[in-house]
Design a protein around this motif. Sequence first.
Motif, PDB file in Angstrom:
ATOM      1  N   ASP A   1       0.845  -1.183   0.000  1.00  0.00           N
ATOM      2  CA  ASP A   1       0.000   0.000   0.000  1.00  0.00           C
ATOM      3  C   ASP A   1       0.882   1.235   0.000  1.00  0.00           C
ATOM      4  N   HIS A   2       0.861   1.895  -1.137  1.00  0.00           N
ATOM      5  CA  HIS A   2       1.743   3.033  -1.330  1.00  0.00           C
ATOM      6  C   HIS A   2       1.500   4.136  -0.309  1.00  0.00           C
ATOM      7  N   ARG A   3       0.264   4.310   0.069  1.00  0.00           N
ATOM      8  CA  ARG A   3      -0.069   5.411   0.974  1.00  0.00           C
ATOM      9  C   ARG A   3       0.524   5.177   2.349  1.00  0.00           C
ATOM     10  N   ALA A   4       0.365   3.955   2.847  1.00  0.00           N
ATOM     11  CA  ALA A   4       0.913   3.631   4.161  1.00  0.00           C
ATOM     12  C   ALA A   4       2.427   3.737   4.129  1.00  0.00           C
TER      13      ALA A   4
ATOM     14  N   LEU B   1       4.262   5.723   2.300  1.00  0.00           N
ATOM     15  CA  LEU B   1       4.676   7.127   2.342  1.00  0.00           C
ATOM     16  C   LEU B   1       4.449   7.731   3.724  1.00  0.00           C
TER      17      LEU B   1
END
Lengths: 333, 333
Positions: free
Chosen positions: A45-48, A50
């Motif tokens: 999960d890219h958001r987590a 970042l």
Amino acid sequence: MRDVAAEAGVSFKTVSRVVNREGGVSPDLVERVEKAVAALGYRPDHRARLLRRSSTAPATIGFVWIDIANAFFSSVLRGIEEVADTRDCLVLAGSTEWSPERERRLVDALVERRVGGLIVVSSGAAAETLQSEMQRGTPLVFLDLEPGFDVVDLVRTDHRAGAVKATEHLVGGGHTDIAYFGDNLDIFSASERLIGFQTAMGAAGLQVDDKQVITGSHSGDEWREIIRSFFESSEHHPTAIFTTQNFVTLGAVQALHDLDLRSTIAHVGFDDIDLSEAVTPGVSVIPQFPRQLGRRAAEMLFNRVETDNAEPVRVVVEPPLIERGSGEIRPSR
Amino acid sequence: MRDVAAEAGVSFKTVSRVVNREGGVSPDLVERVEKAVAALGYRPDHRARLLRRSSTAPATIGFVWIDIANAFFSSVLRGIEEVADTRDCLVLAGSTEWSPERERRLVDALVERRVGGLIVVSSGAAAETLQSEMQRGTPLVFLDLEPGFDVVDLVRTDHRAGAVKATEHLVGGGHTDIAYFGDNLDIFSASERLIGFQTAMGAAGLQVDDKQVITGSHSGDEWREIIRSFFESSEHHPTAIFTTQNFVTLGAVQALHDLDLRSTIAHVGFDDIDLSEAVTPGVSVIPQFPRQLGRRAAEMLFNRVETDNAEPVRVVVEPPLIERGSGEIRPSR
DNA sequence: GATGCCCTTGACAACGTTGTCAAGAACAGC
DNA sequence: GCTGTTCTTGACAACGTTGTCAAGGGCATC
């Protein structure tokens, strides 16, 4: 990730290590984890990622533009994407369709998504958000329009100089009676172009008749109607026209064609258009170079990420004039 | 958020409540928090919010397309944005520029950003990621191209029927010798259009000469050169041409104009182009309706979010033919 | 065989937010 | 004055990931 760890019988930190190729994991564990990843179709999960990571390089930049239907901005976007692509960076693009309200919402949405940088064609509506975002340290480049407040980096065409050049060209061809068709004047570029037109007319000692300055925000087909009825109705015809946006130019070419006036009325357009050479006569224009503007803006953006305290950069490109025939028609009277 | 809480002298949960207008906060606290938010220029972090929230409505959808320079896809994007906008949803758009490698990377990047849905113009390169994402429950709509694997939802023009219609029109006008200029055949739509051409020619009992089927991936200017030299060099001229993509059509109009053949050679294009009425004769085309395709795709996407078990939907639109003159030229021999 | 080092692995906190729950205050009803 | 209800507020866990650190095992060195 938890599922992958369970499947492979390891802790999720180990999964993280494998996924990020950090090394320091024994080969058989790597293999087990990779199998589990494949089996479960796991995607990090890219958001987590970042959220946790003190990341430096931006993974996403935002582009806020004004009109999706206008090929000018598509080309700008293309230039931006070309540069972003070399940095493994995605472009989150949204168009405002001229609405200040939408501009505010879009900029807010992008800021909330914590884009690594922002390229904005801004009417100035989202000034507040943009300024506070600039203070947060987000790189910001303005494109095409001056947003009406102090700006760090900006790339645009010299709209005024281009309009002066077009007008001088027509005046130099012997025209004293020139009509102006262009975008709404609350748009920076449009008002600059009108100022350029007025300046050049004034410098040549020529009067600008208000009835021959037509502005508004319309599609090509609407301009076609407007310009056709302008020439049909008015008793007094100008001998030349200056159309200061690509839709206006398209509409004008159609309208003059409809009236069989294309070889009679001189015409210069701002922005290049397709088929400008296939019509008779060809359409003389002041071209912009949108793809290069986009490239330039993106480069400035990434540059600002890397060197934080760089001086503000303002790039204002003076456009050339391309003669193709329509702008070189002499006045018949 | 922590800073805002400290500034206002409340816990960060209270800040969260105020920011999200949950209510149940005393008016003076609301005011204090709002002051602090304004003073510190606080923006909620959308990513963290989504991480926690068991959100239903997608806040971002992805659009993967093939060619940013092509106005067809810009219009598609516009249609998508129109629909997304009514749902307060952003569109994350990336173009692959025909590269399968880039398609894979783009789709991966979007999936990792956990977009709420995906509209893809897919060559099939990212099949693996797309399929596993479909299983995760992410709504997925394919557009324009068949990706070569089983697909749930899809919107496209009926490329084959359109090509049949164009060819029948030329044949009906008396042409027996028709050249074909179009995109690379590994693109689904291009090969469909060629099949349509061949089918209609065969049905009319006409032979297709391989030397008169020119395919490739080029810009409008390149096509202009290619088509010009085709007519300059070959001793044997076809009496009509079918150009099956907008760049090809633009190039052909220019090339025929350069050679002063526009009133001699019949011409039908696939996809509409600007100024198709301003040239002489007007350009007859099989138009597509990209904006509507985009709208349709986006509606299907949101529909799938809402009703999970809906039946697969395939929308294949048969395009009309617009007569403007160039397609109605009779053969001179 | 004891010591020290490296290599692998996992436990835990943290990123910025929201959902859950409970504590405390204020107020109404007996 | 006591009980019960409602309203406001905060403590804490959780989302999915990575950074930090420490524990444990294997191996070389003495």
